[in-house]
Design a protein around this motif. Sequence first.
Motif, PDB file in Angstrom:
ATOM      1  N   GLY A  90     -20.348  -1.594 -27.423  1.00 42.17           N
ATOM      2  CA  GLY A  90     -20.856  -2.418 -26.426  1.00 42.17           C
ATOM      3  C   GLY A  90     -20.039  -3.254 -25.647  1.00 42.17           C
ATOM      4  O   GLY A  90     -20.485  -3.758 -24.554  1.00 42.17           O
ATOM      5  N   VAL A  91     -18.652  -3.258 -25.794  1.00 39.50           N
ATOM      6  CA  VAL A  91     -17.745  -4.087 -24.921  1.00 39.50           C
ATOM      7  C   VAL A  91     -17.581  -3.180 -23.416  1.00 39.50           C
ATOM      8  O   VAL A  91     -17.550  -1.998 -23.685  1.00 39.50           O
ATOM      9  N   PRO A  92     -17.785  -3.686 -22.474  1.00 41.17           N
ATOM     10  CA  PRO A  92     -17.451  -3.010 -21.194  1.00 41.17           C
ATOM     11  C   PRO A  92     -16.314  -2.166 -21.039  1.00 41.17           C
ATOM     12  O   PRO A  92     -15.164  -2.690 -21.682  1.00 41.17           O
ATOM     13  N   ALA A  93     -16.375  -0.957 -20.520  1.00 40.33           N
ATOM     14  CA  ALA A  93     -15.272  -0.070 -20.404  1.00 40.33           C
ATOM     15  C   ALA A  93     -14.010  -0.944 -19.736  1.00 40.33           C
ATOM     16  O   ALA A  93     -12.821  -0.518 -20.173  1.00 40.33           O
ATOM     17  N   HIS A  94     -13.943  -1.948 -18.827  1.00 46.71           N
ATOM     18  CA  HIS A  94     -12.822  -2.378 -18.138  1.00 46.71           C
ATOM     19  C   HIS A  94     -12.247  -3.432 -19.337  1.00 46.71           C
ATOM     20  O   HIS A  94     -11.103  -3.615 -19.152  1.00 46.71           O
TER      21      HIS A  94
END
Length: 258
Positions: A90-94
């Motif tokens: 769930g952590v954004p890719a960046h």
Amino acid sequence: MSTTEAPDVTGKPTLAKGQETAALLELRHLKVSYGAIEAIKGIDVMVREGEIVTLLGANGAGKTTTLRTISGLLRPKAGEILFEGERIDGVPAHHVVGLGIGQSPEGRRVFPTMTVVENLEMGAYRFKSVPQEDMERVFDLFPRLRERRSQYAGTLSGGEQQMLAIGRALMGRPRLLLLDEPSMGLAPLIVAQIFAIIQEINAQGTTVLLVEQNAAQALALSDRAYVLETGNVQLSGSAQDLLADPRVREAYLGEGAG
């Protein structure tokens, strides 16, 4: 008495019983879907600090989906992804890149109208300024890129573009490097060079999770491997054991069952 045994075929020392390193990455019961289609069906995968681990499987087995989910490009339907013991699903890719996970994607995906140096600088986007020591490290690993540093990436050969894609990922200083089909479409001599460089990157301290269809070379390079079939882990174990497994030899090395 030493805590390690003689080096294995990868050239790295084999840890004695009870001396396994900690898990850097863990996938627990991971499920990923594309709409109603379940691409990953509850897999468990572990990568220890310092290892090279390979995901094998035919097209459509779920290998690339697994890497894209680790990278934050896809969200899992269920299950957990842990990096250094902390959940990152769930952590954004960046933000995943900032945690220490870099990826060289399938198909290389270099920026064709940018130079080699500009592509590498893009890999260091999370830093306020481009660390020149990292640029030099990439050029030391890939001398061909140093020679072509001012050349547009779109004019490079396939092998050079693969080197650039890996170098760009390294510019983010990953602790875990995800490599998706680095040998795809390359001549055998270039494939051998790429695999030798992957081994050197690992020897310098970067853990590697490798997706690869060139089973023989990948297993010769790896510590452990998982075989995916239609979204499930069908086999797992040490690379040496899987290389000797008749099911793997028949399915991925082109050898007959008898």
